[in-house]
Enzyme design. Structure first.
Site, PDB file in Angstrom:
ATOM      1  CB  ILE A 169      -0.923   0.010   1.241  1.00 28.07           C
ATOM      2  CG1 ILE A 169      -1.743  -1.281   1.324  1.00 28.07           C
ATOM      3  CG2 ILE A 169      -1.805   1.254   1.237  1.00 28.07           C
ATOM      4  CD1 ILE A 169      -2.637  -1.561   0.131  1.00 28.07           C
ATOM      5  CD  GLU A 170       3.180   4.869  -4.292  1.00 28.32           C
ATOM      6  OE1 GLU A 170       3.737   5.928  -4.631  1.00 28.32           O
ATOM      7  OE2 GLU A 170       2.983   3.924  -5.075  1.00 28.32           O
ATOM      8  CB  VAL A 171      -0.546   6.441   1.892  1.00 22.81           C
ATOM      9  CG1 VAL A 171      -1.413   7.657   2.167  1.00 22.81           C
ATOM     10  CG2 VAL A 171      -1.306   5.157   2.241  1.00 22.81           C
TER      11      VAL A 171
END
Length: 132
Positions: free
Chosen positions: A125-127
Site C-alpha cells: 500500500i502506497e499512500v
C-alpha cells in the site's frame, strides 16, 4: 465508436480474512464500509471509488474473477490531501510498520511524496500526497 477510459470505479482485493481487511482499511485509511448484495459482499468506499473485498476461496458461481486470485498480490496507491508527515503520523498512531518512505515518486499528476506499508494480507500500500 472508439472510447477512452475516464476513471477507475472500483477494484477487487482477494482476501483470506475479509473482516480483518475491512477493519484495517477503515481504521488506517479512513475508508467507509458498505455491506451489499447477495450473497453478502463487503466494499470499502472512498472519494468516488470503492474496493470490493472478495474471499480468496470464493465460489466461481457467485464471483466472476481473474484466472489467478491470490491474496497479497496487489500493489495499490492512494492519494491523500495531507502532508507526508501526516501520513507517517497516522501510520505510527495505528501501529503500522513503514516499508519505505518518505520517497518522491512520479504519479499521474506529477511528483508526489509517498510512504509504503502493507495491509494485513501483505498487499503493498502506497499512500501519497501531492502537497508534500
Amino acid at each position: 465508436m472508439r472510447f477512452a477510459v475516464d476513471r477507475l470505479d472500483h477494484l477487487v482485493i482477494n482476501c483470506r480474512d475479509i473482516e480483518t481487511m475491512a477493519s484495517w482499511y477503515q481504521r488506517v485509511l479512513g475508508m467507509e464500509r458498505e455491506d451489499f448484495g447477495s450473497p453478502s459482499r463487503v466494499a470499502l468506499k472512498f472519494g468516488g471509488q470503492k474496493i470490493n473485498l472478495r474471499p480468496a476461496d470464493h465460489d466461481t458461481a457467485d464471483w466472476i474473477a481473474a484466472e489467478t486470485c491470490l491474496p497479497g498480490t496487489q500493489d495499490l496507491c492512494f492519494i491523500v490531501a495531507v502532508t507526508v508527515d501526516d501520513i507517517i503520523g497516522q501510520f505510527h498512531a495505528c501501529g503500522v510498520r513503514i516499508e519505505l518512505g518518505p520517497v518522491t515518486r512520479q504519479g499521474a499528476l506529477g511528483a508526489m511524496g509517498s510512504v509504503y506499508c502493507r495491509d494485513p494480507e501483505g498487499n503493498l500500500i502506497e499512500v501519497s500526497s501531492y502537497s508534500s
